[in-house]
Design an enzyme around this catalytic site. Structure first.
Site, PDB file in Angstrom:
ATOM      1  NE  ARG A 128      43.853  27.266   8.203  1.00  0.00           N
ATOM      2  CZ  ARG A 128      44.351  26.200   7.605  1.00  0.00           C
ATOM      3  NH1 ARG A 128      44.246  26.077   6.300  1.00  0.00           N
ATOM      4  NH2 ARG A 128      44.953  25.270   8.296  1.00  0.00           N
ATOM      5  CE  LYS A 150      29.936  42.877  17.179  1.00  0.00           C
ATOM      6  NZ  LYS A 150      29.305  43.429  18.391  1.00  0.00           N
ATOM      7  CD  GLU A 192      18.772  44.371  18.281  1.00  0.00           C
ATOM      8  OE1 GLU A 192      19.433  45.418  18.418  1.00  0.00           O
ATOM      9  OE2 GLU A 192      19.170  43.256  18.683  1.00  0.00           O
ATOM     10  CE  LYS A 244      25.545  46.192  12.793  1.00  0.00           C
ATOM     11  NZ  LYS A 244      25.099  44.924  13.286  1.00  0.00           N
ATOM     12  CD  GLU A 254      31.800  45.445  20.130  1.00  0.00           C
ATOM     13  OE1 GLU A 254      30.948  45.080  19.307  1.00  0.00           O
ATOM     14  OE2 GLU A 254      31.749  45.157  21.332  1.00  0.00           O
ATOM     15  NE  ARG A 264      30.006  45.795  14.979  1.00  0.00           N
ATOM     16  CZ  ARG A 264      30.044  44.934  13.979  1.00  0.00           C
ATOM     17  NH1 ARG A 264      31.121  44.860  13.219  1.00  0.00           N
ATOM     18  NH2 ARG A 264      29.000  44.156  13.726  1.00  0.00           N
ATOM     19  CG  ASN A 268      27.542  45.767  22.091  1.00  0.00           C
ATOM     20  OD1 ASN A 268      27.029  45.209  21.117  1.00  0.00           O
ATOM     21  ND2 ASN A 268      28.841  45.718  22.325  1.00  0.00           N
ATOM     22  CG  HIS A 271      22.703  44.174  23.065  1.00  0.00           C
ATOM     23  ND1 HIS A 271      22.036  45.253  22.542  1.00  0.00           N
ATOM     24  CD2 HIS A 271      22.546  43.165  22.166  1.00  0.00           C
ATOM     25  CE1 HIS A 271      21.511  44.920  21.371  1.00  0.00           C
ATOM     26  NE2 HIS A 271      21.796  43.655  21.115  1.00  0.00           N
ATOM     27  CG  HIS A 275      23.645  39.587  25.550  1.00  0.00           C
ATOM     28  ND1 HIS A 275      24.889  39.960  25.134  1.00  0.00           N
ATOM     29  CD2 HIS A 275      22.892  39.535  24.423  1.00  0.00           C
ATOM     30  CE1 HIS A 275      24.899  40.129  23.812  1.00  0.00           C
ATOM     31  NE2 HIS A 275      23.688  39.878  23.363  1.00  0.00           N
ATOM     32  CG  HIS A 288      18.446  39.339  20.440  1.00  0.00           C
ATOM     33  ND1 HIS A 288      19.328  39.307  21.493  1.00  0.00           N
ATOM     34  CD2 HIS A 288      18.853  40.366  19.638  1.00  0.00           C
ATOM     35  CE1 HIS A 288      20.238  40.258  21.334  1.00  0.00           C
ATOM     36  NE2 HIS A 288      19.967  40.902  20.218  1.00  0.00           N
TER      37      HIS A 288
HETATM   38  P1  NAD Z   1      15.135  34.334  14.384  1.00  0.00           P
HETATM   39  O1  NAD Z   1      16.221  34.172  13.438  1.00  0.00           O
HETATM   40  O2  NAD Z   1      14.937  33.312  15.442  1.00  0.00           O
HETATM   41  O3  NAD Z   1      13.769  34.539  13.570  1.00  0.00           O
HETATM   42  C1  NAD Z   1      12.561  34.728  14.267  1.00  0.00           C
HETATM   43  C2  NAD Z   1      11.465  33.773  13.833  1.00  0.00           C
HETATM   44  O4  NAD Z   1      10.904  34.238  12.611  1.00  0.00           O
HETATM   45  C3  NAD Z   1      11.922  32.362  13.557  1.00  0.00           C
HETATM   46  O5  NAD Z   1      10.940  31.465  14.028  1.00  0.00           O
HETATM   47  C4  NAD Z   1      12.018  32.303  12.042  1.00  0.00           C
HETATM   48  O6  NAD Z   1      11.875  30.996  11.545  1.00  0.00           O
HETATM   49  C5  NAD Z   1      10.868  33.177  11.649  1.00  0.00           C
HETATM   50  N1  NAD Z   1      10.963  33.842  10.356  1.00  0.00           N
HETATM   51  C6  NAD Z   1      12.052  34.387   9.778  1.00  0.00           C
HETATM   52  N2  NAD Z   1      11.708  35.055   8.675  1.00  0.00           N
HETATM   53  C7  NAD Z   1      10.377  34.905   8.510  1.00  0.00           C
HETATM   54  C8  NAD Z   1       9.432  35.391   7.568  1.00  0.00           C
HETATM   55  N3  NAD Z   1       9.787  36.229   6.598  1.00  0.00           N
HETATM   56  N4  NAD Z   1       8.143  35.025   7.696  1.00  0.00           N
HETATM   57  C9  NAD Z   1       7.750  34.229   8.741  1.00  0.00           C
HETATM   58  N5  NAD Z   1       8.593  33.777   9.692  1.00  0.00           N
HETATM   59  C10 NAD Z   1       9.890  34.124   9.576  1.00  0.00           C
HETATM   60  O7  NAD Z   1      15.285  35.726  15.195  1.00  0.00           O
HETATM   61  P2  NAD Z   1      15.863  37.146  14.777  1.00  0.00           P
HETATM   62  O8  NAD Z   1      15.169  38.081  15.691  1.00  0.00           O
HETATM   63  O9  NAD Z   1      15.828  37.389  13.346  1.00  0.00           O
HETATM   64  O10 NAD Z   1      17.403  37.062  15.169  1.00  0.00           O
HETATM   65  C11 NAD Z   1      17.833  36.975  16.506  1.00  0.00           C
HETATM   66  C12 NAD Z   1      19.266  36.543  16.514  1.00  0.00           C
HETATM   67  O11 NAD Z   1      20.083  37.542  15.894  1.00  0.00           O
HETATM   68  C13 NAD Z   1      19.844  36.344  17.898  1.00  0.00           C
HETATM   69  O12 NAD Z   1      20.530  35.132  17.930  1.00  0.00           O
HETATM   70  C14 NAD Z   1      20.803  37.499  18.077  1.00  0.00           C
HETATM   71  O13 NAD Z   1      21.862  37.186  18.932  1.00  0.00           O
HETATM   72  C15 NAD Z   1      21.251  37.717  16.672  1.00  0.00           C
HETATM   73  N6  NAD Z   1      21.800  39.045  16.407  1.00  0.00           N
HETATM   74  C16 NAD Z   1      23.001  39.112  15.787  1.00  0.00           C
HETATM   75  C17 NAD Z   1      23.529  40.347  15.477  1.00  0.00           C
HETATM   76  C18 NAD Z   1      24.819  40.415  14.707  1.00  0.00           C
HETATM   77  O14 NAD Z   1      25.353  41.523  14.568  1.00  0.00           O
HETATM   78  N7  NAD Z   1      25.326  39.332  14.208  1.00  0.00           N
HETATM   79  C19 NAD Z   1      22.841  41.524  15.787  1.00  0.00           C
HETATM   80  C20 NAD Z   1      21.598  41.415  16.431  1.00  0.00           C
HETATM   81  C21 NAD Z   1      21.080  40.161  16.728  1.00  0.00           C
HETATM   82  N1  GLY Z   2      24.586  44.210  16.936  1.00  0.00           N
HETATM   83  C1  GLY Z   2      25.795  44.793  17.424  1.00  0.00           C
HETATM   84  C2  GLY Z   2      26.869  44.879  16.395  1.00  0.00           C
HETATM   85  O1  GLY Z   2      26.702  44.479  15.264  1.00  0.00           O
HETATM   86  O2  GLY Z   2      27.920  45.325  16.697  1.00  0.00           O
END
Ligand code: NAD
Ligand code: GLY
Length: 389
Positions: A128, A150, A192, A244, A254, A264, A268, A271, A275, A288
């Site tokens: 939990r 998130k 972003e 942020k 949100e 919040r 988006n 987005h 999405h 993304h």
């Molecule tokens: P990712 O996590 O897929 O990383 C991108 C690539 O870079 C991967 O192949 C990874 O292995 C590689 N990588 C990571 N760090 C590295 C480094 N230092 N050197 C070399 N390679 C490296 O993609 P991302 O763009 O980081 O994240 C996208 C995800 O984040 C999506 O799923 C999206 O929905 C999510 N997201 C979440 C939030 C949130 O608030 N939780 C906000 C925005 C995006």
């Molecule tokens: N990336 C959108 C949020 O964190 O709310």
């Protein structure tokens, strides 16, 4: 941990604060940071990562944790959006259980947003909810996904629609790791940041654009040891995190009823299309952040078409997005399939799609699709897709 900058984010759900430490070289001090954030209680840690990131930085992190007396083990997930699933989360839970993690122990997410979202979600539901620390290694994860709590996974219903709000106990950002990030991932991260600048204000957008006028995506590796570069990128990341954190502080979960310019939901921006693009391309074709780049431009075009936003600001956004490098072309993607994908976002908000638009840079406004005739969106989208094919 005195070098660099530490920002603090306060949360209402747990009434606690957590720190975000930003300093080049910080990865070697992971254990000190973990001890500081987790206090005395945690003994066991499972580091969630993928083999690529762990191959680059895992030894540094594991050595640091071991030296400080943590009993640290690993869980590796597949690399890519398609592994951000309930099934992977279940495997992570199994690993936590095998490692004997108790309620006072912790998870460390070492990787990009995919690892961070998955690890955070598994930590949120294991016993939990146990503590987790974010150690983001992509630009996107540093400025966005690691901050704000998130967490979640993708499912057949759509992206990120299964998840939980679970704030990390701390975030450790080491901008030096960006030197190994492929240019395309840097482009995604900057998209972003442009999104955050667009809703955050002219100063944040300008700072981002100014940085981009000095450095391109393929020069990060070259400037790795350049003092000025290191200080500028760390400062820029800190500005984005500060923005942020400010939004999250005011609207941590949100809230459905909050629709003001500091809600919040404004994060988006871009987005709705992003999405949908990711969904119709099975999460494989676009990063993304790249999808967000297109989403920002689409939202700006819709804003202009409704006479909310002037041509000058739309052009500014086009110029900044173009300065981060080419986005993959959208040839073969149809308006109809994107509209179908929009409906998955609708399920979130009582059957109506809420789109974040702009009255100008830094002046976001949330508009329901009840005020956005489908034929109108259709026309703008068709014209954008023709340009981006
Ligand atoms: P990712 O996590 O897929 O990383 C991108 C690539 O870079 C991967 O192949 C990874 O292995 C590689 N990588 C990571 N760090 C590295 C480094 N230092 N050197 C070399 N390679 C490296 O993609 P991302 O763009 O980081 O994240 C996208 C995800 O984040 C999506 O799923 C999206 O929905 C999510 N997201 C979440 C939030 C949130 O608030 N939780 C906000 C925005 C995006
Ligand atoms: N990336 C959108 C949020 O964190 O709310």
């Amino acid at each position: 941990m005195r070098r660099g900058q530490t920002l603090t984010i306060s949360t209402t759900s747990t009434a606690t604060n957590y720190g975000i430490q930003i300093s080049p070289g910080a990865l070697g001090l992971t254990a000190q940071w973990a001890r500081h954030c987790l206090r005395r209680r945690a003994k066991k840690i499972v580091v969630v990562s993928n083999r690529k990131v762990f191959g680059l930085y895992g030894a540094l992190v594991m050595n640091s944790l071991a030296e400080a007396g943590f009993d640290a083990t690993t869980f590796f997930m597949g690399d890519g959006e398609r592994y951000k699933t309930v099934r992977t989360a279940e495997s992570a839970l199994r690993a936590f259980s095998h490692a004997g993690l108790s309620r006072t122990d912790a998870v460390v997410a070492l990787g990009g947003g995919v690892v961070g979202d998955l690890a955070g979600f598994a930590a949120a539901i294991y016993l939990r909810g146990i503590s987790f620390l974010q150690v983001p290694t992509t630009l996107l994860a540093m400025v966005d996904s690691s901050v704000g709590g998130k967490t979640g996974v993708n499912s057949e219903f759509g992206k990120n629609l299964v998840g939980a709000f679970h704030q990390p106990s701390g975030v450790l950002i080491d901008p030096a790791v960006l030197s190994t990030l492929p240019p395309r991932e840097l482009t995604a991260g900057f998209c972003e940041m442009i999104k955050q600048g667009a809703v955050g204000g002219r100063a944040l957008l300008k700072k981002t654009a100014d940085f981009l006028s000095l450095y391109n995506m393929s020069s990060f590796r070259m400037h790795r040891d350049d003092k000025e570069f290191r200080s500028l990128i760390a400062g820029l990341i800190a500005e984005h995190v500060r923005f942020k954190a400010g939004i999250v502080r005011g609207d941590e979960r949100e809230s459905a009823g909050k629709t003001g310019p500091r809600s919040r939901k404004i994060l988006n921006f871009g987005h709705t299309l992003a999405h949908a693009l990711e969904k119709v391309t099975n999460y494989r074709y676009l990063r993304h952040g790249e999808a967000v780049g297109y989403g920002v431009l689409f939202a700006a075009e819709v804003s202009k078409s409704l006479a909310l936003c002037g041509e000058k600001d739309v052009k500014l956004l086009y110029d900044v997005v173009h300065s981060v490098g080419p986005l993959p072309p959208l040839a073969g993607i149809g308006v109809k399939e994107l509209f179908r994908a929009f409906s998955f976002d609708k399920k979130n908000i009582s059957g109506s799609l809420q789109m974040v638009l702009l009255r100008g840079i830094g002046r976001p406004v949330i508009v329901s699709d009840r005020d956005l005739p489908a034929y109108h969106l259709n026309k703008v989208l068709a014209s954008c897709l023709r340009k981006w094919a």
